[in-house]
Design a protein around this motif. Structure first.
Motif, PDB file in Angstrom:
ATOM      1  N   ILE A 361       0.824  -1.205   0.000  1.00  0.00           N
ATOM      2  CA  ILE A 361       0.000   0.000   0.000  1.00  0.00           C
ATOM      3  C   ILE A 361       0.858   1.255   0.000  1.00  0.00           C
ATOM      4  CG2 ILE A 361      -1.686   1.303   1.367  1.00  0.00           C
ATOM      5  CD1 ILE A 361      -2.819  -1.449   2.239  1.00  0.00           C
ATOM      6  N   GLY A 362       1.928   1.255   0.793  1.00  0.00           N
ATOM      7  CA  GLY A 362       2.781   2.436   0.869  1.00  0.00           C
ATOM      8  C   GLY A 362       3.457   2.791  -0.443  1.00  0.00           C
ATOM      9  N   GLN A 363       3.566   1.817  -1.345  1.00  0.00           N
ATOM     10  CA  GLN A 363       4.199   2.083  -2.636  1.00  0.00           C
ATOM     11  C   GLN A 363       3.426   3.117  -3.441  1.00  0.00           C
ATOM     12  OE1 GLN A 363       5.801  -2.523  -3.004  1.00  0.00           O
ATOM     13  NE2 GLN A 363       4.780  -1.620  -4.759  1.00  0.00           N
ATOM     14  N   HIS A 367       6.395   6.026  -0.919  1.00  0.00           N
ATOM     15  CA  HIS A 367       7.570   5.433  -1.563  1.00  0.00           C
ATOM     16  C   HIS A 367       8.153   6.374  -2.627  1.00  0.00           C
ATOM     17  CE1 HIS A 367       7.780   0.982  -0.381  1.00  0.00           C
ATOM     18  NE2 HIS A 367       6.949   1.571   0.468  1.00  0.00           N
ATOM     19  N   GLN A 368       7.319   7.197  -3.241  1.00  0.00           N
ATOM     20  CA  GLN A 368       7.839   8.198  -4.169  1.00  0.00           C
ATOM     21  C   GLN A 368       8.889   9.058  -3.481  1.00  0.00           C
ATOM     22  OE1 GLN A 368       7.508   9.182  -7.472  1.00  0.00           O
ATOM     23  NE2 GLN A 368       9.006  10.749  -6.886  1.00  0.00           N
ATOM     24  N   TRP A 369       8.602   9.493  -2.271  1.00  0.00           N
ATOM     25  CA  TRP A 369       9.541  10.318  -1.497  1.00  0.00           C
ATOM     26  C   TRP A 369      10.796   9.526  -1.143  1.00  0.00           C
ATOM     27  CZ3 TRP A 369      11.353  10.082   3.613  1.00  0.00           C
ATOM     28  CH2 TRP A 369      11.953  11.239   4.097  1.00  0.00           C
ATOM     29  N   LEU A 370      10.614   8.261  -0.759  1.00  0.00           N
ATOM     30  CA  LEU A 370      11.776   7.431  -0.429  1.00  0.00           C
ATOM     31  C   LEU A 370      12.731   7.308  -1.610  1.00  0.00           C
ATOM     32  CD1 LEU A 370      10.116   4.492   1.560  1.00  0.00           C
ATOM     33  CD2 LEU A 370      11.660   6.221   2.490  1.00  0.00           C
ATOM     34  N   HIS A 371      12.172   7.173  -2.809  1.00  0.00           N
ATOM     35  CA  HIS A 371      12.999   6.924  -3.983  1.00  0.00           C
ATOM     36  C   HIS A 371      13.670   8.182  -4.527  1.00  0.00           C
ATOM     37  CE1 HIS A 371      12.282   2.683  -4.765  1.00  0.00           C
ATOM     38  NE2 HIS A 371      10.987   2.856  -4.534  1.00  0.00           N
ATOM     39  N   GLN A 372      12.943   9.290  -4.605  1.00  0.00           N
ATOM     40  CA  GLN A 372      13.453  10.416  -5.378  1.00  0.00           C
ATOM     41  C   GLN A 372      13.582  11.732  -4.606  1.00  0.00           C
ATOM     42  OE1 GLN A 372      10.855  10.153  -8.956  1.00  0.00           O
ATOM     43  NE2 GLN A 372      12.759   9.698 -10.051  1.00  0.00           N
ATOM     44  N   THR A 398       6.171 -10.767  -2.612  1.00  0.00           N
ATOM     45  CA  THR A 398       7.623 -10.938  -2.517  1.00  0.00           C
ATOM     46  C   THR A 398       8.345 -10.135  -3.585  1.00  0.00           C
ATOM     47  OG1 THR A 398       7.318 -13.173  -1.615  1.00  0.00           O
ATOM     48  CG2 THR A 398       9.481 -12.641  -2.537  1.00  0.00           C
ATOM     49  N   ALA A 399       7.845 -10.199  -4.811  1.00  0.00           N
ATOM     50  CA  ALA A 399       8.488  -9.480  -5.912  1.00  0.00           C
ATOM     51  C   ALA A 399       8.498  -7.982  -5.654  1.00  0.00           C
ATOM     52  CB  ALA A 399       7.774  -9.792  -7.228  1.00  0.00           C
ATOM     53  N   HIS A 400       7.402  -7.455  -5.152  1.00  0.00           N
ATOM     54  CA  HIS A 400       7.333  -6.016  -4.888  1.00  0.00           C
ATOM     55  C   HIS A 400       8.309  -5.607  -3.783  1.00  0.00           C
ATOM     56  CE1 HIS A 400       4.147  -4.256  -7.384  1.00  0.00           C
ATOM     57  NE2 HIS A 400       3.599  -5.459  -7.377  1.00  0.00           N
ATOM     58  N   ALA A 401       8.382  -6.393  -2.725  1.00  0.00           N
ATOM     59  CA  ALA A 401       9.304  -6.056  -1.636  1.00  0.00           C
ATOM     60  C   ALA A 401      10.755  -6.088  -2.127  1.00  0.00           C
ATOM     61  CB  ALA A 401       9.121  -7.018  -0.469  1.00  0.00           C
ATOM     62  N   LEU A 402      11.103  -7.124  -2.859  1.00  0.00           N
ATOM     63  CA  LEU A 402      12.465  -7.245  -3.384  1.00  0.00           C
ATOM     64  C   LEU A 402      12.790  -6.112  -4.356  1.00  0.00           C
ATOM     65  CD1 LEU A 402      12.611 -11.098  -4.014  1.00  0.00           C
ATOM     66  CD2 LEU A 402      13.829  -9.833  -2.224  1.00  0.00           C
ATOM     67  N   ALA A 403      11.824  -5.773  -5.199  1.00  0.00           N
ATOM     68  CA  ALA A 403      12.052  -4.722  -6.195  1.00  0.00           C
ATOM     69  C   ALA A 403      12.262  -3.367  -5.533  1.00  0.00           C
ATOM     70  CB  ALA A 403      10.876  -4.660  -7.170  1.00  0.00           C
ATOM     71  N   GLN A 404      11.443  -3.065  -4.528  1.00  0.00           N
ATOM     72  CA  GLN A 404      11.583  -1.783  -3.847  1.00  0.00           C
ATOM     73  C   GLN A 404      12.950  -1.666  -3.191  1.00  0.00           C
ATOM     74  OE1 GLN A 404       9.250   0.885  -3.606  1.00  0.00           O
ATOM     75  NE2 GLN A 404       8.320  -0.231  -5.303  1.00  0.00           N
ATOM     76  N   ALA A 405      13.399  -2.725  -2.538  1.00  0.00           N
ATOM     77  CA  ALA A 405      14.699  -2.696  -1.879  1.00  0.00           C
ATOM     78  C   ALA A 405      15.828  -2.524  -2.895  1.00  0.00           C
ATOM     79  CB  ALA A 405      14.901  -3.978  -1.064  1.00  0.00           C
TER      80      ALA A 405
END
Length: 512
Positions: A361-363, A367-372, A398-405
């Motif tokens: 959900i946070g993505q 997460h926009q702020w976390l990334h950029q 799992t894929a989403h968590a791994l991708a975000q990291a």
């Protein structure tokens, strides 16, 4: 080379280069959890320096002092015996008394859940209203929400914590006082918010249950005299919340009796059993494999030397959606301080701001702020599916968590953007660049069970205490909280008021 020199050296490099130069994966396992710290600004030399500090600060000795009942809360001259609440057996009298307090709560919960203890009318309770605040609310609320699907079908559970009158009104809405049990949790039995809501709940119950109304209350406290006085001569049920158990460490105590009543009996048993397993790990694992010691050193390193003033907790688990709020109190109330027990400033940053939420959900928000954003925030991923009934969902989670990291760590260069999307206008391509360099820890387990939640919470407790040792803090007091309570009492109509001009202006505005 000292830790500051190591931090300066590593800060001058990219995270990707630090990780690639390390060549080996840095991880450890504890009680069914895998904890991967490979994406941190750490290398072998810095880790050696941290291990030396752990030896100098005697972190293994700090663990031993905790589990042998030594004074670890010097402000109040007390041991911290929350761990005894989940122990199968204990070796000394004080810890045994603490352990038995949770047994008494479980026995009462069983009697209520099975209809052996009933409402004044002789019928089983159909609703439980839990009233508390802080540690007396966050913990039970977390467990009940995490295992909502294990609730008994005939009992409704509601919570009230806020001083805003609406909170209790919503908690009681539609309930029948003749069928409702109120659980009030206050260690001192002097917490203003809890007593306010409890007193209003008492009026509500007495209006519907004139005789034997006290049968509708379970009071959990370390101050039975105050609780008895509040009952005003009526005979109620009072459970012990031991003095040596701090509020934010009380999730294992009688304070969670509402969960024991309304959830299937194996939930709380498994929850405590998992915590006891983590206790054993922390007591016996060597420093380089000890999950609590390693994470405490990482917290110290990131906050005090790398300058990361915040940590985002990203829980990829429906069952853990309330975990960030719970850990905010545990970590920030414990170590959000700058002065040690001897009265001297500790120097430098201590525990970071902890915030976060539920993945995925946070993505779609922060997460926009976390990334950029120009700000760099350390992240902590917890991947713990609540169910494996549909493997496609687990695979996606799992894929989403791994991708975000991965993207937080490695970013995306302009060259990569242009190669992957060659037709983009230059101004759009520039906006798709991710700087990367955001460190993260990845904590995972195959499925979140009560045992796994118990071991995870116990891990965070030990990590918090040991980080406090590194910072030279007392993790078991909270003077900052106490000052706010004192000031609030002064601003009431019968108080002494304030000498602050802005406060006095606001009082006048609010009275109009």
């Amino acid at each position: 080379m000292d830790l500051k020199s190591h931090a300066d050296r590593l800060r001058s490099r990219t995270l990707k280069s630090v990780v690639e130069a390390g060549r080996t994966i840095s991880e450890f396992d504890a009680c069914g959890w895998n904890i991967n710290v490979s994406r941190q600004f750490l290398d072998a030399d810095a880790e050696t320096a941290l291990a030396k500090l752990a030896s100098q600060k005697d972190l293994p000795g700090a663990v031993e002092r905790l589990f042998t009942g030594k004074t670890v809360n010097p402000s109040e001259g007390r041991a911290a015996l929350h761990w005894a609440l989940r122990a199968q057996e204990t070796e000394f009298a004080d810890a045994e008394r603490v352990r038995k307090s949770s047994e008494a709560a479980e026995a009462l919960a069983s009697d209520i859940a099975n209809g052996r203890k009933t409402a004044a009318n002789g019928h089983p309770f159909k609703a439980i209203v839990h009233i508390g605040i802080g540690g007396s609310d966050f913990g039970p609320r977390l467990i009940a929400d995490a295992f909502h699907d294990s609730r008994l079908p005939d009992v409704e559970l509601r919570y009230c914590a806020n001083l805003d009158p609406l909170d209790l009104e919503l908690a009681l809405a539609g309930l029948d006082p003749a069928e409702t049990l109120v659980v009030g949790v206050s260690k001192s039995f002097g917490t203003e918010e809890t007593l306010y809501n409890l007193t209003r709940a008492r009026d509500w119950v007495r209006a519907g249950v004139p005789a034997d109304w006290a049968k509708h209350f379970v009071l959990v406290t370390a101050n039975p005299e105050r609780a008895t006085a509040w009952l005003n001569g009526a005979k109620g049920l009072i459970l012990d919340l031991p003095e040596s158990v701090g509020g934010r460490f009380s999730i294992w105590s009688a304070g969670s009796v509402a969960c024991s009543i309304t959830l299937s009996s194996d939930v709380m048993k498994g929850f405590r059993r998992g915590a006891a397993e983590m206790d054993a790990h922390v007591q016996t694992a060597p420093v380089h494999e000890n999950a609590a010691i390693q994470l405490a050193m990482l917290d110290y390193w990131n906050a005090s030397f790398m300058g990361f003033g915040a940590r985002a907790l990203l829980a990829y688990s429906r069952r853990l959606r309330l975990l960030p709020a719970y850990l905010q109190q545990l970590e920030m109330e414990s170590n959000g301080k700058s002065v040690g027990p001897a009265g001297a400033g500790v120097g430098g940053a201590t525990t970071p701001l902890l915030w976060g939420g539920e993945g995925t959900i946070g993505q779609h928000s922060y997460h926009q702020w976390l990334h950029q954003s120009p700000s760099i925030v350390a992240a902590e991923f917890i991947l713990a599916p609540g169910s494996r009934t549909d493997e496609a969902g687990v695979t996606g989670l799992t894929a989403h968590a791994l991708a975000q990291a991965e993207v937080l760590a490695n970013g995306r260069t302009l060259e990569e953007v242009q190669k992957e999307e060659p037709d983009l206008p230059a101004e759009i391509a520039a906006q798709k660049v991710h700087a990367g360099g955001r460190p993260s820890t990845f904590i995972s387990t195959s499925e979140l069970t009560p045992e796994k939640l118990g071991s995870l919470i116990a891990l965070y407790e030990h990590r918090t205490y040991l980080a406090g040792v590194l910072w030279g803090l007392n993790s078991f007091d909270q003077w900052g909280v106490e000052r706010g309570k004192t000031m609030a009492s002064r601003l009431k109509p019968d108080g002494e008021g304030s000498k602050d001009a802005v406060t006095n202006h606001l009082i006048k505005r609010l009275q109009t």
